[in-house]
Motif scaffolding. Structure first.
Motif, PDB file in Angstrom:
ATOM      1  N   VAL B 167       0.774  -1.343  -0.095  1.00  0.00           N
ATOM      2  CA  VAL B 167      -0.111  -0.105   0.141  1.00  0.00           C
ATOM      3  C   VAL B 167       0.738   1.118   0.130  1.00  0.00           C
ATOM      4  O   VAL B 167       1.846   1.381   0.855  1.00  0.00           O
ATOM      5  CB  VAL B 167      -0.949  -0.044   1.213  1.00  0.00           C
ATOM      6  N   PRO B 168       0.677   2.149  -0.992  1.00  0.00           N
ATOM      7  CA  PRO B 168       1.348   3.513  -0.956  1.00  0.00           C
ATOM      8  C   PRO B 168       1.342   4.270   0.530  1.00  0.00           C
ATOM      9  O   PRO B 168       0.388   4.549   1.029  1.00  0.00           O
ATOM     10  CB  PRO B 168       0.809   4.181  -2.089  1.00  0.00           C
ATOM     11  N   LEU B 169       2.652   4.718   0.840  1.00  0.00           N
ATOM     12  CA  LEU B 169       2.719   5.543   1.932  1.00  0.00           C
ATOM     13  C   LEU B 169       2.739   7.046   1.586  1.00  0.00           C
ATOM     14  O   LEU B 169       3.431   7.566   0.812  1.00  0.00           O
ATOM     15  CB  LEU B 169       4.091   5.049   2.493  1.00  0.00           C
ATOM     16  N   PHE B 170       1.627   7.769   2.298  1.00  0.00           N
ATOM     17  CA  PHE B 170       1.494   9.050   2.050  1.00  0.00           C
ATOM     18  C   PHE B 170       1.958   9.856   3.257  1.00  0.00           C
ATOM     19  O   PHE B 170       1.636   9.493   4.281  1.00  0.00           O
ATOM     20  CB  PHE B 170       0.065   9.349   1.619  1.00  0.00           C
ATOM     21  N   ALA B 171       2.726  11.010   3.248  1.00  0.00           N
ATOM     22  CA  ALA B 171       3.399  11.488   4.352  1.00  0.00           C
ATOM     23  C   ALA B 171       3.246  13.056   4.174  1.00  0.00           C
ATOM     24  O   ALA B 171       3.518  13.541   3.102  1.00  0.00           O
ATOM     25  CB  ALA B 171       4.647  11.042   4.473  1.00  0.00           C
ATOM     26  N   ASP B 172       2.819  13.495   5.196  1.00  0.00           N
ATOM     27  CA  ASP B 172       2.841  15.228   5.740  1.00  0.00           C
ATOM     28  C   ASP B 172       4.140  15.501   5.888  1.00  0.00           C
ATOM     29  O   ASP B 172       4.657  15.198   7.082  1.00  0.00           O
ATOM     30  CB  ASP B 172       1.766  15.449   6.513  1.00  0.00           C
ATOM     31  N   PHE B 173       5.275  15.992   5.087  1.00  0.00           N
ATOM     32  CA  PHE B 173       6.463  16.403   5.393  1.00  0.00           C
ATOM     33  C   PHE B 173       6.554  18.014   5.702  1.00  0.00           C
ATOM     34  O   PHE B 173       7.742  18.509   5.547  1.00  0.00           O
ATOM     35  CB  PHE B 173       7.280  16.046   4.579  1.00  0.00           C
ATOM     36  N   SER B 174       5.527  18.776   5.946  1.00  0.00           N
ATOM     37  CA  SER B 174       5.322  20.044   5.929  1.00  0.00           C
ATOM     38  C   SER B 174       6.536  20.703   6.971  1.00  0.00           C
ATOM     39  O   SER B 174       7.141  21.736   6.365  1.00  0.00           O
ATOM     40  CB  SER B 174       4.121  20.530   6.688  1.00  0.00           C
ATOM     41  N   SER B 175       6.820  19.893   7.796  1.00  0.00           N
ATOM     42  CA  SER B 175       7.881  20.619   8.785  1.00  0.00           C
ATOM     43  C   SER B 175       9.169  19.987   8.933  1.00  0.00           C
ATOM     44  O   SER B 175      10.084  20.431   9.661  1.00  0.00           O
ATOM     45  CB  SER B 175       7.147  20.846  10.307  1.00  0.00           C
ATOM     46  N   SER B 176       9.337  18.960   7.833  1.00  0.00           N
ATOM     47  CA  SER B 176      10.665  18.434   8.111  1.00  0.00           C
ATOM     48  C   SER B 176      11.081  18.328   6.589  1.00  0.00           C
ATOM     49  O   SER B 176      12.415  17.649   6.420  1.00  0.00           O
ATOM     50  CB  SER B 176      10.747  16.894   8.942  1.00  0.00           C
TER      51      SER B 176
END
Lengths: 361, 361
Positions: B167-176
């Motif tokens: 399953v594809p991994l989606f990530a919020d990387f806003s602060s890193s």
């Protein structure tokens, strides 16, 4: 180069005093030790700017208290989609009056959400006029009637507010808001991207009659809900603070210059000068729009010989008159003469046009 | 005041050379006679800036060719909603791992659109850790698994990429994003608001594996369709040009400083200095996060006596250390120490903290 007269349709020229102020405050806003673009939107500095911007916009445009004001991201196109989600039931009818390119964009956005009907369109006539009100096919049960107050590409503008009865009138005012007095109370909702008359790109304004926010609308994410944005004071998520700040500076500049009454006078004078130059050129230049609905903001025009387009643009740029190339959909030329374009800019343009005609006519 | 050290969580401090360049170009970009904020997004000036920004970001972050890059409006929160519309069928399952405030925001946005399931959450532990991978309840048929790479408020950060199978991994990387090297190929999609590590507020970045764009998703307006944005080169409608330009300047600054390898070293050094000051204070200061997942970007900390909070903030501001007040959800203090915060800023902060403790301990 020193500052040119920039006729870009948007992003568009900004008042030089606003740019100078933003420049002087770029590294340190009012002695706090940081730029406004570096400060929290929740801090007292930006909260003050945001509140002042709303108050100034309300005064500038004359927004009644029973209308909410939102500062939004995503441009006018995003608002075109959000109005369906917020104000229409699934598959409900909404009526669209199409007077140019942006009306077509508006109806395209809502088709997944509602029964979007073309109540009238000027497309058969090449969008050179606005269909007479008597010809509009309106639905009694429509969620709203949508118009584009000014068409940026086709240079067509409503010169009065159409009567659509009890159904709320929604209007895209992106390219003519604050260019003259308007009666906000005749509209259910007004939206506008700021990058033409209101300031910088990257922020939009929504003015909505508060009672309409009681409508259920359609299932939607919280970030697509105007009510949530209103409750969050347009800070539901991190807003585009610098753009909001710059828009606020433009509002203050417009108020100091005399407000929309003054800009109505200047805009009438600028557009009259440009249209009379075109009409008086004996066909060397032409604008094909019905004179009754010609835009005071965006003046598309054509040279009688397309082969002159390139020399025209090149010589204009050399004379510090830039961004005159027409939209690719129409070709030719376009001069956008929003509030921040001084009368002197249009005088310089028309003098150049006459000189160019003398040399190439 | 001269420039302070600004620990704002976002909008956040920007590199001074970037602000100086933007300031010098504010009225006239490269001799064209207008500011970049006044020029058409379709003109050669801005088109060049946009293309360079994408190329620089690709080099900086190490984005493979089979990933598309979008520059979007609406912030990370809008992307949180759009990922459901673009990549999940109606009512399909999506799995969310919640490690703080922003994970909760993420799942809230998609509930109207899909079967959003909490695969794991650290809420019972006050978001002071990340649930062990072995405890996650994942669904085989999920559209994606969503994580928040770094939680800005709770100061919790994934220190490795979780294996979630096919399953594809989606990530919020806003602060890193761009704070250290990451292996983009392990993610299906990465999104980030720019106002922390990448530059100014008002623009977001989406990095998406191209094959995922073939998914049908859900009925949606064209302006909510990532495919349309990709086809339109992130200029489906007028983009936030000035914000994009400023982000591009930040990308160039980061590359010139040595890229993400160099920032990884600096960020490790800065965060180690701050955490060791807190941990070595004998309880005068405390950070409650599991040391294994402490954020290198956002360091929340508390004084042993709340009555000292106001004096701490007041004296810090007098020492030109600003924006240290913690998020209202947690209280206390927070120091955000993104790429643009120099080591000297953290040294000044820790020296102040030790001095404050000596005087008030």
């Amino acid at each position: 180069m020193s500052r040119a007269f920039n006729f870009s349709a948007g992003p568009a020229t900004l008042p030089e005093p606003v740019l100078l102020q933003a420049q002087s405050e770029m590294l340190d806003w009012h002695g706090v030790g940081a730029s406004i673009v570096e400060l929290s939107h929740r801090g007292p500095e930006f909260m003050g700017i945001a509140a002042e911007a709303e108050a100034d916009l309300r005064r500038l445009v004359g927004i009644p208290d029973d209308y909410a004001v939102l500062f939004m991201q995503g441009g006018a196109t995003t608002q075109q989609a959000l109005i369906a989600l917020n104000f229409a039931n699934p598959r409900q009818v909404a009526d669209y009056v199409i007077s140019g390119h942006w009306g077509k964009t508006a109806i395209k956005q809502v088709k997944p959400y509602l029964d979007a009907r073309v109540a009238a369109t000027g497309e058969a006539g090449g969008f050179r006029g606005i269909p007479a009100r008597a010809s509009w096919q309106l639905s009694d049960d429509a969620a709203y009637v949508h118009v584009t107050a000014n068409e940026t590409i086709h240079g067509v503008e409503f010169r009065d507010v159409p009567d659509v009865g009890a159904v709320p009138l929604f209007a895209d005012f992106s390219s003519s808001i604050a260019s003259e007095p308007i009666d906000v109370s005749k509209y259910g909702l007004i939206y506008a991207g700021a990058q033409k008359n209101l300031g910088p790109v990257g922020i939009s304004v929504v003015i909505v009659r508060r009672d309409l926010l009681d409508r259920a609308g359609q299932p939607r994410a919280d970030i697509f809900d105007y009510r949530s944005h209103l409750k969050g004071e347009s800070m539901l998520n991190t807003p585009p603070t610098w753009n909001w700040y710059l828009a606020g500076l433009v509002f203050k500049w417009m108020l100091a210059e005399g407000g929309v009454q003054e800009f109505a006078v200047r805009n009438a004078r600028k557009s009259a000068l440009l249209y009379s130059t075109i009409d008086g050129s004996g066909g060397f230049y032409r604008n094909e729009v019905d004179p009754a609905v010609r835009s005071r903001m965006n003046v598309p025009f054509f040279l009688h010989d397309e082969a002159l387009d390139k020399p025209f643009l090149k010589e204009a740029a050399a004379a510090q008159l830039i961004s005159l190339k027409g939209h690719r959909a129409l070709g030719g030329m376009r001069a956008s003469i929003y509030n921040a374009m001084p009368v002197e800019g249009v005088q310089a343009l028309t003098a150049f046009m006459q000189d160019f005609q003398n040399r190439h006519g």
